[in-house]
Design a protein around this motif. Structure first.
Motif, PDB file in Angstrom:
ATOM      1  N   LEU A  45     -10.218   5.854  -4.741  1.00  0.00           N
ATOM      2  CA  LEU A  45     -10.316   6.008  -6.186  1.00  0.00           C
ATOM      3  C   LEU A  45     -11.749   6.415  -6.696  1.00  0.00           C
ATOM      4  CD1 LEU A  45      -8.148   2.849  -7.398  1.00  0.00           C
ATOM      5  CD2 LEU A  45      -7.123   5.251  -7.309  1.00  0.00           C
ATOM      6  N   HIS A 117      -2.156   0.792  -8.307  1.00  0.00           N
ATOM      7  CA  HIS A 117      -2.471   1.799  -7.330  1.00  0.00           C
ATOM      8  C   HIS A 117      -2.537   1.058  -5.864  1.00  0.00           C
ATOM      9  CE1 HIS A 117      -4.055   5.030  -5.015  1.00  0.00           C
ATOM     10  NE2 HIS A 117      -4.798   4.226  -4.479  1.00  0.00           N
ATOM     11  N   THR A 121       0.635   1.537  -2.854  1.00  0.00           N
ATOM     12  CA  THR A 121       0.055   1.886  -1.583  1.00  0.00           C
ATOM     13  C   THR A 121      -0.136   0.991  -0.463  1.00  0.00           C
ATOM     14  OG1 THR A 121      -2.211   1.771  -2.305  1.00  0.00           O
ATOM     15  CG2 THR A 121      -1.325   4.052  -2.724  1.00  0.00           C
ATOM     16  N   LYS A 176       4.717   3.706  -7.976  1.00  0.00           N
ATOM     17  CA  LYS A 176       3.670   4.723  -7.685  1.00  0.00           C
ATOM     18  C   LYS A 176       2.562   4.390  -8.921  1.00  0.00           C
ATOM     19  CE  LYS A 176       1.373   7.783  -5.452  1.00  0.00           C
ATOM     20  NZ  LYS A 176       0.347   7.414  -4.487  1.00  0.00           N
ATOM     21  N   ALA A 177       1.193   4.419  -8.696  1.00  0.00           N
ATOM     22  CA  ALA A 177       0.410   4.154  -9.906  1.00  0.00           C
ATOM     23  C   ALA A 177       0.289   5.503 -10.560  1.00  0.00           C
ATOM     24  CB  ALA A 177      -1.093   3.944  -9.184  1.00  0.00           C
TER      25      ALA A 177
END
Length: 178
Positions: A45, A117, A121, A176-177
């Motif tokens: 990120l 996130h 993930t 999902k972010a």
């Protein structure tokens, strides 16, 4: 607060990121353009948080750099410590909020984004460190409020700074972010 938008850092953002990092370097590690480019290339990120104004303009308010495990070039003592303790993690290297946007919920929104996130993930743990010498009370309180717990301590930068190494478990989802 107006709408916060989080997007990838682009070349046009480098001046903002480097300025805000430089203005807060006493609680961060230094970063030049070459290091920022390496983060962009290998970070999980590497994001800008922007405030969307009523007229549609977007004003940069903050940035985040977070890394997954196995970033071999990164020699941060704290990242290395987490690498030795956690097989799978998301390390928050830095979240830096520009002065005019502090205490408006930007940090909380960024951390919510990070947690979503990580969950989406399959990352079970988010990690960070906070200075305790010199004492960073605001950051310690913020991390406690967001669910972080101390999992270790260490002296860094030649013994001049002591950090609280902290982790927050993440419940994993299939979402999902943003």
């Amino acid at each position: 607060m107006k709408e916060l938008m989080i997007r990838d850092i682009e070349q046009k953002d480098f001046d903002f990121v480097l300025r805000v990092n430089r203005e807060n370097v006493e609680v961060l590690s230094p970063m030049d353009e070459e290091k920022l480019k390496r983060f962009v290339d290998s970070g999980e990120l590497v994001k800008i948080a922007e405030i969307k104004e009523d007229d549609g303009r977007c004003t940069p308010a903050a940035f985040i750099i977070a890394l997954r495990e196995n970033v071999s070039w990164y020699d941060s003592e704290n990242y290395i410590w987490f690498s030795s303790e956690y097989p799978k993690f998301l390390y928050i290297d830095r979240v830096v909020i520009d002065e005019p946007f502090r205490y408006q919920g930007v940090g909380s929104d960024i951390y919510d984004y990070v947690f979503k996130h990580a969950s989406s993930t399959g990352v079970p743990t988010v990690t960070a460190e906070i200075d305790t010498i010199p004492y960073n009370e605001a950051s310690l309180k913020f991390h406690e409020k967001t669910g972080f717990k101390e999992v270790g301590t260490q002296f860094v930068r030649g013994g001049t700074i002591k950090v609280s190494l902290q982790a927050r478990p993440i419940s994993l989802t299939s979402g999902k972010a943003n």
